[in-house]
Enzyme design. Structure first.
Site, PDB file in Angstrom:
ATOM      1  N   SER A 239       3.943   3.328 -10.296  1.00  0.00           N
ATOM      2  CA  SER A 239       2.681   3.653  -9.665  1.00  0.00           C
ATOM      3  C   SER A 239       2.969   4.111  -8.241  1.00  0.00           C
ATOM      4  O   SER A 239       4.105   4.079  -7.788  1.00  0.00           O
ATOM      5  CB  SER A 239       1.757   2.444  -9.642  1.00  0.00           C
ATOM      6  OG  SER A 239       2.171   1.550  -8.627  1.00  0.00           O
ATOM      7  N   LYS A 240       1.932   4.494  -7.544  1.00  0.00           N
ATOM      8  CA  LYS A 240       2.121   5.023  -6.192  1.00  0.00           C
ATOM      9  C   LYS A 240       2.842   4.043  -5.281  1.00  0.00           C
ATOM     10  O   LYS A 240       3.538   4.436  -4.369  1.00  0.00           O
ATOM     11  CB  LYS A 240       0.760   5.365  -5.584  1.00  0.00           C
ATOM     12  CG  LYS A 240       0.238   6.658  -6.131  1.00  0.00           C
ATOM     13  CD  LYS A 240      -0.482   7.453  -5.081  1.00  0.00           C
ATOM     14  CE  LYS A 240      -0.782   8.836  -5.626  1.00  0.00           C
ATOM     15  NZ  LYS A 240      -1.615   9.632  -4.758  1.00  0.00           N
ATOM     16  N   ARG A 241       2.645   2.767  -5.540  1.00  0.00           N
ATOM     17  CA  ARG A 241       3.259   1.747  -4.697  1.00  0.00           C
ATOM     18  C   ARG A 241       4.774   1.793  -4.709  1.00  0.00           C
ATOM     19  O   ARG A 241       5.427   1.520  -3.718  1.00  0.00           O
ATOM     20  CB  ARG A 241       2.822   0.354  -5.155  1.00  0.00           C
ATOM     21  CG  ARG A 241       1.498  -0.037  -4.577  1.00  0.00           C
ATOM     22  CD  ARG A 241       1.493  -1.502  -4.192  1.00  0.00           C
ATOM     23  NE  ARG A 241       0.441  -1.775  -3.232  1.00  0.00           N
ATOM     24  CZ  ARG A 241       0.573  -1.610  -1.927  1.00  0.00           C
ATOM     25  NH1 ARG A 241       1.701  -1.187  -1.440  1.00  0.00           N
ATOM     26  NH2 ARG A 241      -0.411  -1.894  -1.123  1.00  0.00           N
TER      27      ARG A 241
END
Length: 469
Positions: A239-241
């Site tokens: 994910s973006k994290r």
RNA sequence: GUCCCGUUCGUCUAGUGGCCUAGGACACCGGCCUUUCACGUCGGCAACACGGGUUCGAUUCCCGUACGGGACGCCA
């Protein structure tokens, strides 16, 4: 037969690190086997596809140096051909029109879930005898063979056996007349002469139905290699994290493309105990059949280490413009390219990224004097240091020539006269010249900074530590 | 829920029945080097998910369980 494979991203977002890895493996597999690979943009979802995404994906591939032999082809431009094939299937009695509504389908799935069954279309329109409801839009569905298993040998995943009864009659053409992904890939892979498919494991369960399509059409089925997926630091989907940012983010963060490629190739593949690979080595040694089957977790620390390795392997000529760019992004208006190149070797072993390098090399490019770090100044720019610093300043003023050897000789003279250990003078000088306590070797710094700047900064420091109060 | 896939140090991996008291790398910890920081170097910590088989012998083969992932769309 020459190997032909493809990288087929859907332009619904940027090229993230997982997609880049798939592209890399395609590239390596093709190059290793002296084959070709092409880029095909799978944009049959007009809703979600965008031109910016296409541009960013192409830019990402270009940055990584993964250059296709052909393409980009756009799936959306081949609609007529896709529909032609759908109708061919219809005419051959291998597909049929389905008039089920969304509500009907939803209800069906709900019931199936309630019965603990796998939700799938029950094929009711396949048996439809009565005339179609007038005016209701239809989709075209493929008649999936029933009973038995479909098995295929995946080059990475091994033998896969899939019961045909798990499959339902997939939609080939939507009610708006547009072809779906599963039809488009099969037609395009065939038409483009693809005989080897490298893609993510998330496509594994699409493969049996695609193989059925190939067979219904009488086309040769390509060889498949499904790559294990990449996970984020928490073991879940990227994910973006944690890493699912554009590969171009890594460029901007100061990574070298060869380091990113090197890092990516080691996720799922290895060669003896080797960690650092050039692209040439990767191409020579890479075997897609040696790729592991389990998912890997993205680890930034290792990427950073590898980047450091490649930073050291890269020439100053190559790196200098990149350092200049990084400095500019840090607010240095006109970094001297000559200075950047001269100073680079001092930082290549001290930084893991170009961004970090720019931060550390910043003091060289400052127009004004560097600001003294308060803690560093308090510790090293103390009044007792005034005499040795002044003396050093005086000797340096007449140093001839201005090189590392001469500068060091004068420095040592001061050391002797004042009975100081190297560090006792080096640290104050370092703070004077760079503002902080960390830098490359102090003689190199003096040399590269130049006499004028060095003396000015020493003066500033002397004034600072001699200040009243 | 159903089907498919996976499971070796924190992470990436080596390992294809005995060479394994499980090897390497990153990270971490400590020593050395040293004008600071790095680099380098030496050393340390640390893993075969669990339970059954098969076998003289299982990390390696089989089955089950657990856990994780993927798929199940008129998305790709």
């Amino acid at each position: 037969m020459t190997l032909r494979t493809r990288f087929a991203p859907s332009p619904t977002g940027f090229l993230h690190i997982g997609g880049a890895r798939t592209a890399l493996f395609c590239h390596l597999h093709a190059r290793h086997n002296r084959g070709q690979w092409l880029l095909r943009v799978e944009d049959t979802d007009r809703e979600r596809s965008s031109e910016e995404a296409v541009a960013v994906i192409i830019e990402g591939l270009r940055w990584l140096g993964l250059v296709a032999d052909e393409g980009p082809y756009f799936q959306s431009r081949r609609t007529a051909r896709h529909l032609e094939v759908a109708h061919q299937l219809l005419d051959a009695g291998k597909a049929y029109r389905c008039y089920c509504t969304k509500e009907e389908l939803d209800g069906m799935r709900e019931e199936q879930r309630a019965r603990h069954e796998k939700p799938r279309y029950d094929g009711r329109c396949r048996r439809r005898q009565d005339p179609p409801p007038p005016g209701r839009p239809a989709v075209i569905r493929f008649i999936t063979p029933q009973g038995g298993d479909l098995h295929f040998s995946d080059r990475i995943q091994g033998d896969i056996r899939y019961p045909n009864d798990e499959l339902d009659d997939l939609i080939l053409v939507r009610s708006d007349g547009s072809p779906t992904y599963n039809l488009a890939v099969v037609v395009d892979d065939h038409d483009m002469g693809i005989n080897f498919v490298v893609r993510g494991e998330d496509h594994l369960s699409n493969t049996p139905r695609q193989i059925h399509l190939f067979q219904a059409l009488g086309w040769e089925v390509p060889v498949y290699a499904h790559m294990p997926l990449l996970h984020g630091a928490d073991g879940a989907k990227l994910s973006k994290r944690h890493g699912a940012v554009s590969v171009l983010h890594y460029r901007d963060a100061g990574f070298l493309p060869e380091a990113v490629n090197n890092y990516l190739v080691r996720l799922g593949w290895s060669h003896k105990d080797q960690e650092v690979f050039t692209m040439e080595e990767m191409i020579r040694l890479f075997e897609i059949g040696e790729v592991g089957r389990s998912a890997a977790i993205f680890d930034l620390a290792k990427l950073e280490w590898l980047n450091g390795q490649h930073l050291r392997a890269a020439s100053p000529e190559r790196l200098a413009p990149l350092l200049v760019e990084a400095l500019q992004r840090q607010g240095i208006a006109n970094p001297d390219p000559g200075l950047a190149k001269a100073v680079l070797p001092q930082f290549v072993e001290r930084a893991k990224t170009l961004v970090e390098m720019a931060e550390k090399a910043r003091f060289y490019f400052l127009e004004a004097h560097p600001e003294f770090d308060p803690a560093a100044a308090a510790k090293h720019l103390t009044p007792p240091m005034a005499p040795p610093l002044q003396e050093l300043r005086a000797l340096l003023a007449d140093a001839d020539p201005w090189d590392v050897t001469t500068v060091e000789a004068h420095f040592r003279t001061v050391l002797e006269r004042h009975h100081l250990k190297t560090g006792q003078l080096a640290q104050p000088v370092r703070v004077a010249l760079t503002g902080g306590t960390v830098s490359p070797g102090i003689f190199e710094v003096l040399h590269c900074l130049g006499r004028e700047t060095s003396l000015a900064r020493l003066d500033k420091a002397i004034a600072f530590l001699s200040r009243p109060g």
